[in-house]
Write an enzyme that holds these catalytic residues in place. Structure first.
Site, PDB file in Angstrom:
ATOM      1  N   ASP A 112      27.712  24.457   7.459  1.00 27.12           N
ATOM      2  CA  ASP A 112      28.106  25.766   6.942  1.00 27.12           C
ATOM      3  C   ASP A 112      29.600  25.750   6.640  1.00 27.12           C
ATOM      4  O   ASP A 112      30.404  25.300   7.463  1.00 27.12           O
ATOM      5  CB  ASP A 112      27.798  26.856   7.976  1.00 27.12           C
ATOM      6  CG  ASP A 112      27.915  28.251   7.385  1.00 27.12           C
ATOM      7  OD1 ASP A 112      27.753  28.404   6.157  1.00 27.12           O
ATOM      8  OD2 ASP A 112      28.163  29.194   8.148  1.00 27.12           O
ATOM      9  N   TYR A 114      33.151  27.847   4.702  1.00 31.58           N
ATOM     10  CA  TYR A 114      33.955  29.062   4.897  1.00 31.58           C
ATOM     11  C   TYR A 114      34.783  29.218   3.631  1.00 31.58           C
ATOM     12  O   TYR A 114      35.993  29.122   3.646  1.00 31.58           O
ATOM     13  CB  TYR A 114      34.835  28.821   6.131  1.00 31.58           C
ATOM     14  CG  TYR A 114      35.573  29.988   6.729  1.00 31.58           C
ATOM     15  CD1 TYR A 114      34.962  31.203   6.970  1.00 31.58           C
ATOM     16  CD2 TYR A 114      36.905  29.821   7.113  1.00 31.58           C
ATOM     17  CE1 TYR A 114      35.665  32.239   7.566  1.00 31.58           C
ATOM     18  CE2 TYR A 114      37.611  30.853   7.719  1.00 31.58           C
ATOM     19  CZ  TYR A 114      36.977  32.064   7.942  1.00 31.58           C
ATOM     20  OH  TYR A 114      37.679  33.093   8.545  1.00 31.58           O
ATOM     21  N   HIS A 119      36.613  36.778   2.307  1.00 35.92           N
ATOM     22  CA  HIS A 119      36.023  36.806   3.648  1.00 35.92           C
ATOM     23  C   HIS A 119      36.986  36.243   4.681  1.00 35.92           C
ATOM     24  O   HIS A 119      37.222  36.855   5.731  1.00 35.92           O
ATOM     25  CB  HIS A 119      34.718  36.020   3.659  1.00 35.92           C
ATOM     26  CG  HIS A 119      34.132  35.823   5.026  1.00 35.92           C
ATOM     27  ND1 HIS A 119      33.611  36.852   5.763  1.00 35.92           N
ATOM     28  CD2 HIS A 119      34.010  34.709   5.798  1.00 35.92           C
ATOM     29  CE1 HIS A 119      33.175  36.394   6.931  1.00 35.92           C
ATOM     30  NE2 HIS A 119      33.410  35.095   6.972  1.00 35.92           N
ATOM     31  N   ARG A 128      43.431  38.409  13.801  1.00 38.28           N
ATOM     32  CA  ARG A 128      44.831  38.006  14.006  1.00 38.28           C
ATOM     33  C   ARG A 128      45.740  38.940  13.205  1.00 38.28           C
ATOM     34  O   ARG A 128      46.408  38.516  12.247  1.00 38.28           O
ATOM     35  CB  ARG A 128      45.042  36.560  13.557  1.00 38.28           C
ATOM     36  CG  ARG A 128      44.196  35.545  14.311  1.00 38.28           C
ATOM     37  CD  ARG A 128      44.526  34.116  13.877  1.00 38.28           C
ATOM     38  NE  ARG A 128      44.302  33.908  12.439  1.00 38.28           N
ATOM     39  CZ  ARG A 128      43.134  33.598  11.898  1.00 38.28           C
ATOM     40  NH1 ARG A 128      42.065  33.453  12.668  1.00 38.28           N
ATOM     41  NH2 ARG A 128      43.032  33.417  10.585  1.00 38.28           N
ATOM     42  N   GLU A 185      25.361  37.077   7.687  1.00 34.44           N
ATOM     43  CA  GLU A 185      26.288  36.523   6.720  1.00 34.44           C
ATOM     44  C   GLU A 185      25.512  36.202   5.450  1.00 34.44           C
ATOM     45  O   GLU A 185      24.595  35.358   5.475  1.00 34.44           O
ATOM     46  CB  GLU A 185      26.990  35.272   7.261  1.00 34.44           C
ATOM     47  CG  GLU A 185      27.950  35.591   8.399  1.00 34.44           C
ATOM     48  CD  GLU A 185      28.806  34.418   8.812  1.00 34.44           C
ATOM     49  OE1 GLU A 185      29.855  34.656   9.442  1.00 34.44           O
ATOM     50  OE2 GLU A 185      28.437  33.268   8.509  1.00 34.44           O
ATOM     51  N   ASP A 219      23.056  33.496   7.444  1.00 43.32           N
ATOM     52  CA  ASP A 219      23.483  32.787   8.652  1.00 43.32           C
ATOM     53  C   ASP A 219      23.775  33.818   9.734  1.00 43.32           C
ATOM     54  O   ASP A 219      24.894  34.305   9.875  1.00 43.32           O
ATOM     55  CB  ASP A 219      24.716  31.940   8.350  1.00 43.32           C
ATOM     56  CG  ASP A 219      25.009  30.934   9.449  1.00 43.32           C
ATOM     57  OD1 ASP A 219      24.044  30.363   9.986  1.00 43.32           O
ATOM     58  OD2 ASP A 219      26.184  30.727   9.767  1.00 43.32           O
ATOM     59  N   ARG A 223      28.576  37.841  17.144  1.00 44.36           N
ATOM     60  CA  ARG A 223      30.044  37.849  17.107  1.00 44.36           C
ATOM     61  C   ARG A 223      30.680  37.847  18.490  1.00 44.36           C
ATOM     62  O   ARG A 223      31.760  37.274  18.681  1.00 44.36           O
ATOM     63  CB  ARG A 223      30.523  39.071  16.319  1.00 44.36           C
ATOM     64  CG  ARG A 223      30.043  39.138  14.884  1.00 44.36           C
ATOM     65  CD  ARG A 223      30.537  37.961  14.074  1.00 44.36           C
ATOM     66  NE  ARG A 223      30.174  38.095  12.660  1.00 44.36           N
ATOM     67  CZ  ARG A 223      30.359  37.158  11.759  1.00 44.36           C
ATOM     68  NH1 ARG A 223      30.879  36.000  12.101  1.00 44.36           N
ATOM     69  NH2 ARG A 223      30.012  37.365  10.493  1.00 44.36           N
ATOM     70  N   TYR A 230      34.445  30.044  20.679  1.00 44.22           N
ATOM     71  CA  TYR A 230      34.824  29.205  19.546  1.00 44.22           C
ATOM     72  C   TYR A 230      36.149  28.461  19.718  1.00 44.22           C
ATOM     73  O   TYR A 230      36.417  27.508  18.978  1.00 44.22           O
ATOM     74  CB  TYR A 230      34.842  30.033  18.259  1.00 44.22           C
ATOM     75  CG  TYR A 230      36.119  30.781  17.961  1.00 44.22           C
ATOM     76  CD1 TYR A 230      37.037  30.279  17.032  1.00 44.22           C
ATOM     77  CD2 TYR A 230      36.401  32.001  18.589  1.00 44.22           C
ATOM     78  CE1 TYR A 230      38.199  30.971  16.736  1.00 44.22           C
ATOM     79  CE2 TYR A 230      37.556  32.688  18.297  1.00 44.22           C
ATOM     80  CZ  TYR A 230      38.448  32.178  17.371  1.00 44.22           C
ATOM     81  OH  TYR A 230      39.595  32.855  17.090  1.00 44.22           O
ATOM     82  N   LYS A 239      26.096  30.866  16.532  1.00 48.04           N
ATOM     83  CA  LYS A 239      25.599  30.612  15.185  1.00 48.04           C
ATOM     84  C   LYS A 239      24.282  29.843  15.143  1.00 48.04           C
ATOM     85  O   LYS A 239      23.607  29.845  14.111  1.00 48.04           O
ATOM     86  CB  LYS A 239      26.640  29.794  14.406  1.00 48.04           C
ATOM     87  CG  LYS A 239      27.942  30.520  14.145  1.00 48.04           C
ATOM     88  CD  LYS A 239      27.827  31.403  12.932  1.00 48.04           C
ATOM     89  CE  LYS A 239      29.173  31.856  12.440  1.00 48.04           C
ATOM     90  NZ  LYS A 239      29.089  32.629  11.195  1.00 48.04           N
ATOM     91  N   THR A 243      19.029  30.575  11.209  1.00 50.83           N
ATOM     92  CA  THR A 243      19.544  30.618   9.843  1.00 50.83           C
ATOM     93  C   THR A 243      18.331  30.782   8.939  1.00 50.83           C
ATOM     94  O   THR A 243      17.419  29.945   8.977  1.00 50.83           O
ATOM     95  CB  THR A 243      20.303  29.332   9.483  1.00 50.83           C
ATOM     96  OG1 THR A 243      21.403  29.163  10.380  1.00 50.83           O
ATOM     97  CG2 THR A 243      20.810  29.381   8.062  1.00 50.83           C
ATOM     98  N   THR A 334      30.115  32.955   4.171  1.00 52.68           N
ATOM     99  CA  THR A 334      29.911  34.345   3.774  1.00 52.68           C
ATOM    100  C   THR A 334      30.531  34.621   2.411  1.00 52.68           C
ATOM    101  O   THR A 334      31.680  34.272   2.152  1.00 52.68           O
ATOM    102  CB  THR A 334      30.534  35.292   4.810  1.00 52.68           C
ATOM    103  OG1 THR A 334      30.006  34.974   6.094  1.00 52.68           O
ATOM    104  CG2 THR A 334      30.225  36.740   4.480  1.00 52.68           C
ATOM    105  N   GLU A 348      32.974  42.559   8.510  1.00 52.11           N
ATOM    106  CA  GLU A 348      33.934  43.056   7.521  1.00 52.11           C
ATOM    107  C   GLU A 348      33.653  44.499   7.124  1.00 52.11           C
ATOM    108  O   GLU A 348      34.572  45.304   6.981  1.00 52.11           O
ATOM    109  CB  GLU A 348      33.905  42.175   6.281  1.00 52.11           C
ATOM    110  CG  GLU A 348      34.295  40.727   6.503  1.00 52.11           C
ATOM    111  CD  GLU A 348      33.933  39.894   5.302  1.00 52.11           C
ATOM    112  OE1 GLU A 348      34.737  39.823   4.360  1.00 52.11           O
ATOM    113  OE2 GLU A 348      32.817  39.332   5.291  1.00 52.11           O
TER     114      GLU A 348
END
Length: 400
Positions: A112, A114, A119, A128, A185, A219, A223, A230, A239, A243, A334, A348
């Site tokens: 997968d 990113y 996103h 952050r 996702e 996916d 969270r 992670y 994750k 899927t 995503t 999001e």
């Protein structure tokens, strides 16, 4: 057939059984609201490819290589559109509601990525807020992780709410239990057909020779489990529980009219990722996606905005010498656009759960038991037609 998303310019492949032969899995091609029994039709028409079309999954056809993919696609199109073949083809068409669809290929590996700047920027701002949204490497290479091939399931398969460790910032130690922040996702998956040799990278120009087709993909993501686990090695149990992919794999050749240039890049790319040189086909795809929750539209993410293309992802995935196998699946990450209504995850859409969505059946931050998520998509086809990607649906069931 000009008004259908599954006309002669599409012809996606799937795997089905019938009530009278539930143990006999057969390859099919969707044509409108019917399914062509591919092996039976091939035998009736005396196709040279009958053996691979009678296989109990798509893997044999995918492994046969692009010349065979193109020949089979041309044959199927002729069988379904040539007046002289109509009577024979009709004998092997089955109404879609009368068949059961299955995972169309055996998944060898799952990666997968990113690849959406929108996103990644949103996620960075959520998690952050006092730092740069994107990590320093993001615009220099396609970031990805290896997932779990054994939990890739076909559309319609229930998704059990996962359990795991969770630690809210306010708690001193983690707790164990069902995820409270279950998310989706909206992604696009690419299915590898032709394998490669270990130690030999696949360049950008090899994309069409190795990738068989495209599928919509959800996916699912826990969270709260993901946030605690992670660091430092990335996604794992948050994750790997499920899927979901479509039962239909759309051939790459069906999407030729939807190819578009990717967004402008902000930094020069290393040669193996540089798709600005002459002779490289446009690497983006104009896919129009829709995300629905319990029938209510949540978002319409545009795949054309993806910063990294599928060809670049394939090149990066193999640049270290990693080999491809027939049935490898890799996902875009995503898909999100610049506007709030184009975000492809609840993370999001609710800004980390701080801005609940007002829906006709109540407020949502993350998924509740019983919720059903559906992804749909279409792409421009030749001559003003539209090419549909098979729907992806999954319903959340409570953990026992």
């Amino acid at each position: 057939m000009s008004d259908t998303l599954f006309g002669p310019d599409n012809l996606p492949y799937g795997l089905f059984t019938t009530p009278d032969a539930p143990g006999h899995r057969r390859l099919g091609v969707r044509f409108g609201d019917d399914v062509l029994d591919l092996g039976a039709a091939a035998a009736a028409f005396g196709s040279l490819h009958t053996e691979v079309l009678r296989a109990p999954s798509l893997n044999a056809l995918m492994a046969a290589g692009r010349p065979v993919w193109q020949a089979v696609r041309a044959e199927v199109r002729a069988w379904l559109t040539d007046e002289t073949h109509r009577e024979t083809a009709a004998r092997h068409l089955l109404p879609l509601p009368q068949v059961r669809l299955h995972l169309p290929f055996e998944v060898a590996d799952y990666v997968d990525f990113y690849a959406s700047e929108h996103h990644a920027t949103n996620v960075g701002r959520i998690f952050r807020p006092d730092s740069e949204a994107l990590t320093p490497n993001w615009k220099h290479l396609p970031i990805g992780y290896h997932g779990r091939a054994g939990t890739v399931v076909v559309s319609g398969t229930p998704v059990t709410r996962p359990r795991g460790q969770r630690k809210p910032p306010s708690e001193p130690v983690p707790a164990f239990g069902p995820s409270q922040r279950l998310d989706i996702e909206a992604e696009v998956g690419f299915v590898v057909g032709t394998p490669s040799t270990m130690g030999t990278p696949v360049g950008l120009a090899g994309f069409r020779e190795h990738v068989f087709g495209v599928t919509l993909l959800n996916d699912w993501s826990a969270r709260d489990i993901q946030a605690w686990e992670y660091v430092p090695l990335g996604p794992f149990l948050g994750k790997s529980f499920a899927t979901t992919v479509s039962p239909w794999i759309t051939p790459l050749d069906a999407l030729d009219a939807a190819r578009v240039a990717p967004p402008p890049r902000d930094f020069p790319l290393l040669p193996y990722l540089d798709d600005s040189a002459g002779g490289i086909e446009p690497g983006g795809y104009d896919l129009r996606m829709t995300v629905r929750l319990n029938g209510h539209t949540l978002a319409e993410p545009p795949f054309s905005t993806m910063y990294w293309t599928a060809a670049q992802q394939l090149a990066h995935m193999t640049v270290n010498g990693a080999s491809l196998r027939t049935g490898d699946l890799y996902a875009s990450g995503t898909v999100s656009g610049a506007e709030p209504a184009q975000r492809g995850s609840l993370l999001e859409l609710t800004w980390g759960g701080r801005e609940p969505l007002e829906l006709p059946d109540g407020k949502r931050t993350f998924l509740e038991d019983g919720d059903e998520v559906t992804l749909t998509a279409w792409a421009p086809g030749p001559g003003g037609t539209r090419v549909g990607l098979g729907d992806v649906t999954g319903r959340v069931t409570p953990v026992e």
